[in-house]
Design a protein around this motif. Structure first.
Motif, PDB file in Angstrom:
ATOM      1  N   ASP A 433       0.834  -1.205   0.000  1.00  0.00           N
ATOM      2  CA  ASP A 433       0.000   0.000   0.000  1.00  0.00           C
ATOM      3  C   ASP A 433       0.872   1.261   0.000  1.00  0.00           C
ATOM      4  O   ASP A 433       0.626   2.197  -0.759  1.00  0.00           O
ATOM      5  CB  ASP A 433      -0.925  -0.023   1.227  1.00  0.00           C
ATOM      6  N   LEU A 434       1.917   1.258   0.828  1.00  0.00           N
ATOM      7  CA  LEU A 434       2.818   2.419   0.883  1.00  0.00           C
ATOM      8  C   LEU A 434       3.450   2.683  -0.482  1.00  0.00           C
ATOM      9  O   LEU A 434       3.470   3.819  -0.969  1.00  0.00           O
ATOM     10  CB  LEU A 434       3.962   2.159   1.874  1.00  0.00           C
ATOM     11  N   GLN A 435       3.973   1.615  -1.100  1.00  0.00           N
ATOM     12  CA  GLN A 435       4.685   1.798  -2.365  1.00  0.00           C
ATOM     13  C   GLN A 435       3.727   2.197  -3.492  1.00  0.00           C
ATOM     14  O   GLN A 435       4.104   2.939  -4.391  1.00  0.00           O
ATOM     15  CB  GLN A 435       5.500   0.551  -2.727  1.00  0.00           C
ATOM     16  N   ARG A 436       2.482   1.719  -3.403  1.00  0.00           N
ATOM     17  CA  ARG A 436       1.481   2.131  -4.393  1.00  0.00           C
ATOM     18  C   ARG A 436       1.216   3.637  -4.259  1.00  0.00           C
ATOM     19  O   ARG A 436       1.221   4.372  -5.235  1.00  0.00           O
ATOM     20  CB  ARG A 436       0.180   1.337  -4.156  1.00  0.00           C
ATOM     21  N   ARG A 437       1.057   4.091  -3.022  1.00  0.00           N
ATOM     22  CA  ARG A 437       0.847   5.524  -2.801  1.00  0.00           C
ATOM     23  C   ARG A 437       2.070   6.325  -3.241  1.00  0.00           C
ATOM     24  O   ARG A 437       1.966   7.456  -3.704  1.00  0.00           O
ATOM     25  CB  ARG A 437       0.587   5.808  -1.314  1.00  0.00           C
ATOM     26  N   MET A 438       3.234   5.722  -3.041  1.00  0.00           N
ATOM     27  CA  MET A 438       4.479   6.422  -3.313  1.00  0.00           C
ATOM     28  C   MET A 438       4.608   6.823  -4.781  1.00  0.00           C
ATOM     29  O   MET A 438       5.216   7.847  -5.102  1.00  0.00           O
ATOM     30  CB  MET A 438       5.629   5.495  -2.916  1.00  0.00           C
ATOM     31  N   GLN A 439       4.037   5.990  -5.681  1.00  0.00           N
ATOM     32  CA  GLN A 439       4.186   6.274  -7.115  1.00  0.00           C
ATOM     33  C   GLN A 439       3.691   7.664  -7.483  1.00  0.00           C
ATOM     34  O   GLN A 439       4.183   8.278  -8.415  1.00  0.00           O
ATOM     35  CB  GLN A 439       3.432   5.215  -7.950  1.00  0.00           C
ATOM     36  N   ARG A 440       2.674   8.134  -6.752  1.00  0.00           N
ATOM     37  CA  ARG A 440       2.097   9.447  -7.081  1.00  0.00           C
ATOM     38  C   ARG A 440       2.868  10.605  -6.476  1.00  0.00           C
ATOM     39  O   ARG A 440       2.598  11.756  -6.778  1.00  0.00           O
ATOM     40  CB  ARG A 440       0.652   9.515  -6.562  1.00  0.00           C
ATOM     41  N   THR A 441       3.780  10.308  -5.562  1.00  0.00           N
ATOM     42  CA  THR A 441       4.401  11.414  -4.827  1.00  0.00           C
ATOM     43  C   THR A 441       5.459  12.122  -5.660  1.00  0.00           C
ATOM     44  O   THR A 441       6.046  11.542  -6.573  1.00  0.00           O
ATOM     45  CB  THR A 441       5.090  10.917  -3.531  1.00  0.00           C
ATOM     46  N   VAL A 442       5.721  13.348  -5.296  1.00  0.00           N
ATOM     47  CA  VAL A 442       6.758  14.135  -5.972  1.00  0.00           C
ATOM     48  C   VAL A 442       8.139  13.557  -5.673  1.00  0.00           C
ATOM     49  O   VAL A 442       9.067  13.704  -6.458  1.00  0.00           O
ATOM     50  CB  VAL A 442       6.642  15.624  -5.568  1.00  0.00           C
ATOM     51  N   TRP A 443       8.264  12.849  -4.552  1.00  0.00           N
ATOM     52  CA  TRP A 443       9.578  12.282  -4.196  1.00  0.00           C
ATOM     53  C   TRP A 443       9.998  11.232  -5.210  1.00  0.00           C
ATOM     54  O   TRP A 443      11.166  11.067  -5.503  1.00  0.00           O
ATOM     55  CB  TRP A 443       9.528  11.650  -2.793  1.00  0.00           C
ATOM     56  N   ASN A 444       9.002  10.475  -5.719  1.00  0.00           N
ATOM     57  CA  ASN A 444       9.326   9.406  -6.670  1.00  0.00           C
ATOM     58  C   ASN A 444       9.247   9.876  -8.115  1.00  0.00           C
ATOM     59  O   ASN A 444       9.886   9.297  -8.985  1.00  0.00           O
ATOM     60  CB  ASN A 444       8.371   8.217  -6.481  1.00  0.00           C
ATOM     61  N   SER A 445       8.431  10.905  -8.377  1.00  0.00           N
ATOM     62  CA  SER A 445       8.188  11.251  -9.783  1.00  0.00           C
ATOM     63  C   SER A 445       8.635  12.669 -10.139  1.00  0.00           C
ATOM     64  O   SER A 445       8.401  13.124 -11.252  1.00  0.00           O
ATOM     65  CB  SER A 445       6.690  11.108 -10.087  1.00  0.00           C
ATOM     66  N   GLY A 446       9.279  13.347  -9.196  1.00  0.00           N
ATOM     67  CA  GLY A 446       9.591  14.764  -9.429  1.00  0.00           C
ATOM     68  C   GLY A 446      10.871  15.031 -10.205  1.00  0.00           C
ATOM     69  O   GLY A 446      11.284  16.187 -10.357  1.00  0.00           O
ATOM     70  N   GLY A 447      11.551  13.960 -10.671  1.00  0.00           N
ATOM     71  CA  GLY A 447      12.703  14.162 -11.546  1.00  0.00           C
ATOM     72  C   GLY A 447      14.002  14.491 -10.829  1.00  0.00           C
ATOM     73  O   GLY A 447      14.830  15.225 -11.371  1.00  0.00           O
TER      74      GLY A 447
END
Ligand SMILES: Cc1cc2nc3c(=O)[nH]c(=O)nc-3n(C[C@H](O)[C@H](O)[C@H](O)COP(=O)(O)OP(=O)(O)OC[C@H]3O[C@@H](n4cnc5c(N)ncnc54)[C@H](O)[C@@H]3O)c2cc1C
Length: 502
Positions: A433-447
């Motif tokens: 659940d944590l990692q699924r939520r993580m995909q949307r975060t800026v930490w993982n997708s902010g470049g």
């Protein structure tokens, strides 16, 4: 061999808070070990020039020990350290602390249902519960730069500041532009002859809305506790407003981005330097910093911002990949800490004979509720995997975990359990659940690349939801999520009563 019910590792906000709450709840059979010489953790170790918190002190302090005397909204390190010391003394727990002693190994003994621990002074401890408050940002990470060991001048990490070195008039290099560096640079710029700042990635730096508390405010904090509580609450909710920008839609953070770019424009006139320090990734991807003095310091005549990678260090200079050699007397390494590979994980061996570090080799750091780990009965970690924050006070998280651990201890005592260990499927569901939520975060997708992510690109450090959700989820020890065993065998072995909850 000392035998205790609870062995607590570390005397920072986490270990000290745990000790105080254990004592308050009548659990007096505990020992705290700390490898440093005092309480304070982060705030004992990070006494570099300019060190201060970047979450307002009204919130960055224990809820059960408000301090009416904070001088500023963001207190400097000496005040935070003095506060932690005072709280420790007033709580009367220090007689159960042993300083300058490190945990070296901890091995789960399934027969005795206890942790067998060896300490750096050669002594041993047997403990029913091992509670780690060893810190998420505690072990300095040194850069692996060719030739650094042959450097003839002084070199030290920001968290191990060498106060014996007089920097006045010297040529100094600061490696790194993270949270510590941006506090150090303005202080050094005032005294050194020349300062080179080695930047790999530019941070976003917001204005620091710091101010001195007035005498009237301090009086109100002292005599009208509800006023201070209202300040704290307002700061808390103000901070929670950042969460959607981090976890749902980075575009929501545009006001912060505007402020950060405005801060560059205000502090720096030179268009080239402005471009050099302007980040090229989404705001929030790396920790957002605050300073009013960083950019003006970079713009002063005695500072150069260097963006070419460091190729090597010679006896008296830093050489960058473009071949330029910059002479230097003192190297300040502000490259952060081990975050996704916690050193203590290599020291803890669980039920199956594997260390925590080995258990995490494939998966990265995982835990249940950031606190307990399958295969490691009666191990409780404060500030464990995915409990870090990009926006608010870690003390809030720490207090939530302390309450959860206390409830676990109470449950064990009430029900006569000698061990508790989270079920693997429960732990997996939590982390999926944590990692699924993580995909949307800026930490993982902010470049950006950041210390939040491990080598595989997994975010095993941050909490991707609101802090009140964290507190709610940890409000009660959910024994159904755990495998439990009955009473520990007495010295004359009796058959054990294995009881596994659903
Ligand atoms: C410079 C800096 C500024 C920060 N500013 C903020 C801020 O403004 N707001 C915020 O929320 N957070 C901030 N943080 C994060 C900060 O680390 C946490 O807020 C908090 O202080 C963590 O407390 P802790 O007790 O978990 O860990 P720590 O304070 O790191 O304490 C851990 C202790 O465990 C000891 N230890 C470790 N391993 C062993 C061992 N094997 N045996 C014995 N002892 C051991 C260490 O010596 C240390 O004293 C900052 C961190 C840094 C480095």
């Amino acid at each position: 061999m000392t035998t205790v019910k609870h062995l607590v590792v570390g005397a920072g906000f986490a270990g000290l808070g745990m000790a105080i709450k254990l004592q308050e709840s009548g659990e007096v059979d505990f020992l705290v070990i700390e490898k440093g010489s005092d309480v304070g953790g982060t705030w004992r170790a990070n006494d570099y020039p300019g060190a201060a918190c970047d979450v307002p002190s009204q919130l960055y302090s224990y809820s059960f020990a408000p301090n009416p005397d904070w001088s500023m909204s963001f207190s400097p390190q000496p005040e935070i350290q003095a506060y932690i010391r005072r709280v420790a003394h007033e709580a009367g727990v220090l007689d159960r602390f042993r300083f300058e002693v490190a945990l070296e190994t901890a091995t789960w003994d399934d027969e005795a249902r206890a942790w067998q621990v060896t300490l750096s002074d050669g002594s041993g401890v047997s403990a029913t519960n091992l509670i780690s408050g060893a810190g998420g940002l505690s072990e300095p990470k040194l850069p692996d730069i060719d030739g650094i060991e042959g450097f003839q001048g002084e070199v030290f990490h920001s968290a191990r500041w060498n106060h014996d070195v007089d920097l006045t008039g010297k040529r100094v290099a600061v490696i790194g532009t993270g949270a510590s560096a941006i506090q150090i640079v303005p202080e050094l710029q005032k005294v050194v002859g020349h300062l080179d700042v080695y930047q790999r990635t530019a941070p976003y730096v917001l204005p620091r809305n710091d101010r001195r508390y007035t005498g009237v405010e301090k009086l109100a904090f002292r005599h009208l506790p509800l006023v201070q509580r209202a300040y704290r609450t307002a700061i808390y909710w103000g901070r929670e407003l950042y969460v959607p920008g981090f976890t749902l839609e980075p575009k929501l953070a545009w006001p912060a981005k505007k402020l950060a770019l405005g801060n560059i424009a205000k502090g720096i006139n030179d268009p080239e330097l402005r471009a050099t320090v302007t980040p090229d990734y989404e705001i929030g991807c790396k920790r957002i910093l605050i300073s009013n003095t960083y950019y003006p310091a970079l713009a002063s005549g005695n500072v150069e911002v260097v963006t070419d990678g460091i190729a090597k260090i010679t006896g008296d200079a830093v050489v960058t990949s473009d071949g330029v050699e910059r002479p230097v007397d003192v190297l300040v390494v502000a490259t952060g800490f081990f975050t996704t590979e916690q050193p203590i994980a290599a020291a803890i061996t669980g039920r199956t004979g594997a260390t925590l570090a080995e258990t995490w080799r494939e998966t990265g750091m995982v835990a249940y509720k950031g606190t307990t780990v399958h295969g490691f009965p009666n191990l409780f970690q404060i500030v464990g995997p995915n409990t870090g924050l990009g926006h608010s006070s870690m003390v809030f998280i720490i207090e939530s975990q302390i309450a959860y651990i206390l409830d676990a201890i109470r449950t064990m005592e009430r029900e006569g359990y000698s061990s508790v260990e989270p079920h693997l499927d429960v732990q997996n569901r939590w982390n999926d659940d944590l990692q699924r939520r993580m995909q949307r975060t800026v930490w993982n997708s902010g470049g950006c690349a950041s210390w939040y992510l491990d080598e595989e690109g997994r975010n095993t450090t941050l909490w991707p939801r609101t802090t009140f959700t964290f507190r709610r989820l940890l409000a009660q020890f959910d024994v159904a999520s755990y495998a439990v065993t009955g009473p520990a065998p007495s010295p004359t072995p009796a058959p054990t009563n294995e009881k596994v909850s659903a």
